[in-house]
Design a protein around this motif. Structure first.
Motif, PDB file in Angstrom:
ATOM      1  N   ASP A 184       0.846  -1.190   0.000  1.00 28.30           N
ATOM      2  CA  ASP A 184       0.000   0.000   0.000  1.00 28.30           C
ATOM      3  C   ASP A 184       0.875   1.230   0.000  1.00 28.30           C
ATOM      4  OD1 ASP A 184      -2.932   0.619   0.238  1.00 28.30           O
ATOM      5  OD2 ASP A 184      -2.784  -1.384   1.110  1.00 28.30           O
TER       6      ASP A 184
ATOM      7  N   PHE B 249      -0.112   9.390  -9.136  1.00 27.26           N
ATOM      8  CA  PHE B 249       0.444  10.742  -8.999  1.00 27.26           C
ATOM      9  C   PHE B 249       1.804  10.896  -9.680  1.00 27.26           C
ATOM     10  CE2 PHE B 249      -2.109   9.879  -5.095  1.00 27.26           C
ATOM     11  CZ  PHE B 249      -3.111  10.825  -5.292  1.00 27.26           C
ATOM     12  N   ASP B 250       2.230   9.911 -10.457  1.00 29.25           N
ATOM     13  CA  ASP B 250       3.573   9.948 -11.055  1.00 29.25           C
ATOM     14  C   ASP B 250       3.842  11.229 -11.848  1.00 29.25           C
ATOM     15  OD1 ASP B 250       4.509   7.604 -10.012  1.00 29.25           O
ATOM     16  OD2 ASP B 250       4.224   6.395 -11.820  1.00 29.25           O
TER      17      ASP B 250
ATOM     18  N   ARG C 150       8.590   2.481  -3.370  1.00 27.27           N
ATOM     19  CA  ARG C 150       8.259   1.059  -3.548  1.00 27.27           C
ATOM     20  C   ARG C 150       9.540   0.224  -3.624  1.00 27.27           C
ATOM     21  NH1 ARG C 150       4.799   1.960  -7.015  1.00 27.27           N
ATOM     22  NH2 ARG C 150       3.209   1.964  -5.395  1.00 27.27           N
TER      23      ARG C 150
HETATM   24  P1  IMP Z   1      -2.630   2.115  -3.361  1.00 25.56           P
HETATM   25  O1  IMP Z   1      -1.342   1.670  -2.782  1.00 25.56           O
HETATM   26  O2  IMP Z   1      -2.916   1.377  -4.612  1.00 25.56           O
HETATM   27  O3  IMP Z   1      -3.752   2.111  -2.372  1.00 25.56           O
HETATM   28  O4  IMP Z   1      -2.378   3.608  -3.794  1.00 25.56           O
HETATM   29  C1  IMP Z   1      -3.067   4.725  -3.300  1.00 25.56           C
HETATM   30  C2  IMP Z   1      -3.079   5.813  -4.344  1.00 25.56           C
HETATM   31  O5  IMP Z   1      -1.747   6.300  -4.526  1.00 25.56           O
HETATM   32  C3  IMP Z   1      -3.577   5.337  -5.703  1.00 25.56           C
HETATM   33  O6  IMP Z   1      -4.413   6.323  -6.250  1.00 25.56           O
HETATM   34  C4  IMP Z   1      -2.333   5.208  -6.538  1.00 25.56           C
HETATM   35  O7  IMP Z   1      -2.590   5.553  -7.867  1.00 25.56           O
HETATM   36  C5  IMP Z   1      -1.366   6.190  -5.879  1.00 25.56           C
HETATM   37  N1  IMP Z   1      -0.014   5.648  -5.938  1.00 25.56           N
HETATM   38  C6  IMP Z   1       0.470   4.565  -5.250  1.00 25.56           C
HETATM   39  N2  IMP Z   1       1.751   4.339  -5.588  1.00 25.56           N
HETATM   40  C7  IMP Z   1       2.076   5.282  -6.491  1.00 25.56           C
HETATM   41  C8  IMP Z   1       3.264   5.532  -7.232  1.00 25.56           C
HETATM   42  O8  IMP Z   1       4.278   4.842  -7.145  1.00 25.56           O
HETATM   43  N3  IMP Z   1       3.206   6.597  -8.052  1.00 25.56           N
HETATM   44  C9  IMP Z   1       2.107   7.387  -8.195  1.00 25.56           C
HETATM   45  N4  IMP Z   1       0.979   7.176  -7.550  1.00 25.56           N
HETATM   46  C10 IMP Z   1       0.957   6.125  -6.697  1.00 25.56           C
END
Ligand code: IMP
Length: 186
Positions: free
Chosen positions: A65, A144-145, A171
């Motif tokens: 997460d 959010f990349d 990550r």
């Molecule tokens: P989750 O880990 O999938 O719950 O991510 C939560 C939110 O953060 C989601 O909207 C993802 O798109 C965003 N997110 C998670 N990891 C990344 C990343 O490495 N880059 C950009 N956005 C991220």
């Protein structure tokens, strides 16, 4: 073999790339759909999902997460990143920060590992410091990349290749810690 529970192909590809450098193979468990609680702490969210996923598929599982915290917004969206991305998205975050000079932000990633012999999941955390850009830039990646640029790079994550992103990412840092533990314990 690490069984990563996710339906996000980008996440899976990043994790597979990082774990591959440690010679750990990764499989994607796509349809498990573990519960995702709402909590102020990303680690709690990952832990509950890992417990649920391990019960549902009866395998040792990995759940990851992540969230983006913006300093000028007092850490928002943080654990609410998923909801905020789905609702106001990157344009909404940029709008909230329109008149804000302070752009510092960080990503946090929590990797939770759970198997039947364990009472609680083990967690590994990684962070990436950086800033929110003034405009969206780049087409790679997800979430959010396109609005996040890590420290020591002029590029956003969305302007990087997968290999470049994993040199700088929250990550990668969390999965590297997991990989070191996995290599010595399993
Ligand atoms: P989750 O880990 O999938 O719950 O991510 C939560 C939110 O953060 C989601 O909207 C993802 O798109 C965003 N997110 C998670 N990891 C990344 C990343 O490495 N880059 C950009 N956005 C991220």
């Amino acid at each position: 073999m690490a069984f990563l529970v996710t339906s996000n192909t980008h996440k899976f590809n990043e994790a597979r790339h990082i774990l591959g450098t440690f010679r750990i193979a990764t499989a994607m468990l796509k349809r498990i759909d573990p519960v995702e609680i709402q909590d102020d702490n990303i680690e709690n969210v990952a832990k509950v999902s890992a417990i649920d996923a391990a019960q549902k598929c009866n395998l040792p599982v990995v759940v990851e997460d992540a969230g983006l915290s913006v300093r000028a917004l007092d850490g928002f969206p943080g654990p609410y990143s998923s909801y905020i991305f789905k609702t106001i998205g990157n344009d909404g975050i940029l709008k909230l920060m329109e008149n804000t000079a302070e752009r510092d932000a960080h990503f946090q990633s929590v990797v939770a590992f759970m198997e039947s012999t364990m009472r609680y999941p083990l967690c590994f955390t990684g962070e990436a410091e950086g800033e929110v850009t003034h405009k969206k830039r780049g087409t790679h990646g997800f979430g959010f990349d396109s609005i996040f640029s890590p420290l020591n790079s002029p590029k956003t994550f969305a302007e990087m290749t997968l290999e470049e992103k994993t040199q700088n990412s929250h990550r990668a840092s969390a999965f590297a810690k997991f990989a070191l533990w996995y290599k010595t314990n399993l």
